[in-house]
Design a protein around this motif. Structure first.
Motif, short mmCIF file in Angstrom:
data_model
loop_
_atom_site.label_atom_id
_atom_site.label_comp_id
_atom_site.label_asym_id
_atom_site.label_seq_id
_atom_site.Cartn_x
_atom_site.Cartn_y
_atom_site.Cartn_z
N ASP A 332 0.83 -1.20 0.00
CA ASP A 332 0.00 0.00 0.00
C ASP A 332 0.87 1.25 0.00
OD1 ASP A 332 -2.28 -1.57 0.11
OD2 ASP A 332 -2.22 -1.66 2.31
N LEU A 333 0.22 2.38 -0.20
CA LEU A 333 0.91 3.66 -0.22
C LEU A 333 1.52 3.94 1.15
CD1 LEU A 333 1.36 6.25 -1.97
CD2 LEU A 333 -0.65 7.19 -0.84
N GLN A 334 2.84 4.13 1.19
CA GLN A 334 3.56 4.40 2.44
C GLN A 334 4.27 5.74 2.28
OE1 GLN A 334 3.34 2.47 5.10
NE2 GLN A 334 2.17 0.85 4.08
N LYS A 335 3.71 6.78 2.87
CA LYS A 335 4.27 8.12 2.69
C LYS A 335 5.32 8.42 3.75
CE LYS A 335 0.61 10.57 0.22
NZ LYS A 335 -0.25 11.77 0.20
N THR A 336 6.48 8.88 3.28
CA THR A 336 7.54 9.39 4.14
C THR A 336 8.10 10.64 3.47
OG1 THR A 336 9.18 7.98 3.04
CG2 THR A 336 8.13 7.10 5.04
N ALA A 337 9.01 11.31 4.15
CA ALA A 337 9.66 12.48 3.54
C ALA A 337 10.66 11.98 2.49
CB ALA A 337 10.37 13.30 4.61
N VAL A 338 10.45 12.38 1.24
CA VAL A 338 11.24 11.87 0.12
C VAL A 338 11.92 13.03 -0.59
CG1 VAL A 338 11.14 10.64 -2.08
CG2 VAL A 338 9.67 9.93 -0.18
N ASP A 339 13.21 12.85 -0.89
CA ASP A 339 13.97 13.79 -1.72
C ASP A 339 13.87 13.30 -3.16
OD1 ASP A 339 15.89 15.21 -3.15
OD2 ASP A 339 17.21 15.40 -1.42
N LEU A 340 13.25 14.08 -4.03
CA LEU A 340 13.05 13.64 -5.42
C LEU A 340 14.37 13.49 -6.16
CD1 LEU A 340 9.82 15.57 -6.51
CD2 LEU A 340 10.09 13.15 -5.97
N ASN A 341 15.39 14.24 -5.78
CA ASN A 341 16.70 14.04 -6.41
C ASN A 341 17.26 12.66 -6.08
OD1 ASN A 341 16.73 16.51 -7.66
ND2 ASN A 341 18.03 17.52 -6.13
N GLU A 342 17.02 12.18 -4.85
CA GLU A 342 17.45 10.84 -4.49
C GLU A 342 16.65 9.79 -5.24
OE1 GLU A 342 17.22 10.41 -0.30
OE2 GLU A 342 18.81 11.86 0.15
N VAL A 343 15.38 10.06 -5.46
CA VAL A 343 14.55 9.14 -6.26
C VAL A 343 15.14 9.02 -7.66
CG1 VAL A 343 12.29 8.85 -7.35
CG2 VAL A 343 12.44 9.52 -4.94
N ILE A 344 15.53 10.15 -8.25
CA ILE A 344 16.12 10.15 -9.59
C ILE A 344 17.45 9.40 -9.57
CG2 ILE A 344 17.12 11.64 -11.37
CD1 ILE A 344 14.99 13.74 -10.57
N ASP A 345 18.27 9.61 -8.54
CA ASP A 345 19.55 8.90 -8.43
C ASP A 345 19.35 7.39 -8.34
OD1 ASP A 345 20.92 11.28 -8.54
OD2 ASP A 345 21.08 11.49 -6.36
N ASP A 346 18.28 6.96 -7.66
CA ASP A 346 17.99 5.53 -7.56
C ASP A 346 17.59 4.93 -8.90
OD1 ASP A 346 18.54 5.51 -4.88
OD2 ASP A 346 16.45 5.65 -4.23
N VAL A 347 16.91 5.73 -9.71
CA VAL A 347 16.35 5.22 -10.96
C VAL A 347 17.38 5.17 -12.09
CG1 VAL A 347 14.77 5.88 -12.83
CG2 VAL A 347 13.96 5.85 -10.46
N LEU A 348 18.26 6.15 -12.15
CA LEU A 348 19.17 6.27 -13.29
C LEU A 348 20.01 5.02 -13.53
CD1 LEU A 348 20.33 10.00 -13.08
CD2 LEU A 348 18.68 8.96 -14.65
N PRO A 349 20.59 4.37 -12.51
CA PRO A 349 21.37 3.16 -12.80
C PRO A 349 20.55 2.05 -13.45
CG PRO A 349 21.87 3.99 -10.61
CD PRO A 349 20.69 4.76 -11.09
N LEU A 350 19.24 2.01 -13.15
CA LEU A 350 18.40 0.95 -13.70
C LEU A 350 18.10 1.15 -15.18
CD1 LEU A 350 15.84 0.54 -10.76
CD2 LEU A 350 17.93 -0.77 -11.20
N ILE A 351 18.18 2.39 -15.66
CA ILE A 351 17.89 2.62 -17.08
C ILE A 351 19.15 3.03 -17.85
CG2 ILE A 351 15.52 3.32 -16.55
CD1 ILE A 351 16.47 6.21 -17.17
N GLN A 352 20.32 2.94 -17.20
CA GLN A 352 21.56 3.36 -17.84
C GLN A 352 21.82 2.58 -19.12
OE1 GLN A 352 23.31 6.01 -16.54
NE2 GLN A 352 24.32 5.96 -18.53
#
Length: 490
Positions: A332-352
């Motif tokens: 389910d939706l689990q909301k926490t304080a999220v840094d969107l730059n960190e979200v982008i950093d997590d994603v980039l290696p997966l689509i490199q």
């Protein structure tokens, strides 16, 4: 048990008797006739220095509860006729100024009473008709005074809660339906007194003990001095709507999970590359360590550096696996304080790997001072992956030309955080702009039409907004904004 009378039983119409029960009307008529005869006899044969005929006013008032406008006028004329007849019989040909004055006062009182009775009856009929309209609505409507005592209870309330009006009238509303408010009652009442209205969701208990969730709207009525007198409460049953919303949310979560798994399938090569790189580096470092140890004089410094690299590469591989497990998990939706730059950093290696294979030039323009947003990290990762993959696949159709992908993030002036993904692909047709985020709409021959729809559902669930625009120089930009933690705070 006799049915209690409702507003429909008292409606009047011009030219006909009201729909009061015949027995009640007969009793009223009989009492009026007897009283009229008594007044006539006293006024005719007993000498008083007062206007006895004024008592006919009571007959007119009584008739107003049993007859329509025409009946009131007939009764009034009859009373005035009896007044004149009594005057003539009692005074014969001797008419003093005092007796004429008393007769005139009596006639005037009867006429004024008749006029007022007709007006009151007309106003009452209008109010009763309006009250009957409230019975036609499916909503539960009731009125309570400032002490919470119920003074009106419509048929919608009878149907929703199970109590007939005869049982509900005079009861304390919060005790009767066991109201559960979203905030303390004092706070709700303070807002109602301040603004004159209040809206929110309440949980009520029916007569059979079942609970029901309602969308409630309260309106405050004040008197001519501005003092609060009563509260009109309108309640709409939203139990089925809330259940439907919960089912829809679960269905969207299922679709989002399927989309994540599907996206991971598309990224298999990139994922394998990301995992194989640190694993290959670990093997290389291990082999180097063995060689350094096999020397006549073991190179311990080299072994130490090799082990440190192995630990770092192992952590890299573990981090990739952690991201994959997070993306593939179902929850389910689990909301926490999220840094969107960190979200982008997590994603980039997966689509490199996809970026490399499609010869895409990626440009990052990320703000260094982004406020955190309240959100589910995994779902926001899915949004970024879907939008990036959508842009990469759009540019894959270009036969030549530079494939440029720009990823931006910045804080907006209104406190929201924006992420924009701009590509140099062919863009989309103007007529498709309003349909891009619709479920099952796709411009790809092999597309499912779910990626952008899921993105919109996720962003909407986070209180944000997502949209797309065509670029004049070609390509498209997909953007979304989310409220920051500071903006969301009360």
């Amino acid at each position: 048990m006799e049915r209690p009378l409702t507003s429909a039983d008292f409606l009047v119409s011009d030219g006909a008797l009201s729909s009061r029960p015949t027995t009640v009307r007969s009793l009223v008529l009989g009492a009026a006739v007897v009283f009229s005869i008594a007044v006539f006899l006293i006024d005719t044969y007993v000498m008083f220095d007062i206007a006895i005929a004024v008592l006919y006013v009571a007959v007119v008032l009584v008739s107003a509860s049993a007859f329509d406008r025409r009946g009131i006028l007939v009764v009034s004329v009859a009373c005035m006729t009896l007044t004149v007849l009594s005057f003539v019989i009692q005074h014969d040909t001797f008419y003093s100024a005092e007796s004429i004055g008393r007769c005139f006062v009596s006639l005037l009182a009867i006429a004024i009473t008749a006029i007022l009775a007709v007006r009151i009856q007309s106003t009452t009929a209008t109010l009763r008709s309006q009250a009957q309209l409230l019975d036609l609505t499916h909503d539960a409507i009731f009125v309570r005074d400032m002490n919470d005592v119920i003074t009106y209870w419509n048929r919608g309330a009878e149907k929703l809660y199970g109590w007939p009006a005869s049982d509900a009238m005079g009861q304390l509303s919060r005790r009767l339906v066991q109201t559960r408010l979203p905030a303390p009652y004092d706070e709700v009442l303070a807002q109602l007194l301040r603004t004159g209205r209040w809206e929110g969701e309440l949980v009520h208990t029916k007569r059979d003990g079942a609970t029901v969730t309602v969308a409630s709207r309260w309106s405050l009525q004040r008197d001519e001095r501005g003092q609060p007198t009563s509260i009109l409460e309108t309640n709409t049953d939203i139990e089925e709507t809330k259940q439907a919303q919960e089912i829809l949310a679960r269905t969207q979560a299922e679709l989002a999970h399927v989309s994540r798994v599907s996206t991971m399938g598309e990224l298999t090569a990139s994922i394998a590359h990301e995992v194989n790189q640190p694993l290959a580096a670990i093997v290389t470092s291990g082999e180097a360590c063995l060689r350094w140890l096999d020397r006549d004089v073991p190179q311990l410094d080299g072994v130490k550096r090799g082990v440190e690299r192995m630990i770092g590469d192992g952590r890299r591989a573990s981090e990739v696996v952690r991201r994959l497990r997070a993306l593939s998990r179902k929850g389910d939706l689990q909301k926490t304080a999220v840094d969107l730059n960190e979200v982008i950093d997590d994603v980039l290696p997966l689509i490199q790997r996809e970026i490399f294979n499609h010869r895409v030039a990626l440009e990052l323009d990320l703000s260094t001072s982004l406020p955190a947003v309240p959100g589910d990290r995994v779902q926001l990762q899915q949004v970024v992956i879907n939008l990036l993959m959508n842009a990469i696949q759009a540019m894959a159709t270009l036969a030549d030309g530079r494939r440029e992908l720009v990823l931006r993030s910045r804080a907006e002036d209104d406190g929201q955080v924006l992420v924009a993904i701009q590509d140099s692909g062919p863009g989309f047709a103007p007529e498709s702009e309003d349909q891009l985020f619709n479920a099952f709409f796709t411009t790809k021959s092999d597309g499912m039409g779910m990626g952008l729809s899921i993105c919109r559902s996720i962003i909407d669930a986070h209180g944000g907004h997502i949209w797309a625009s065509r670029e004049a120089a070609g390509g498209a930009t997909f953007q979304f904004v989310l409220p920051s933690s500071t903006e969301s705070a009360p």
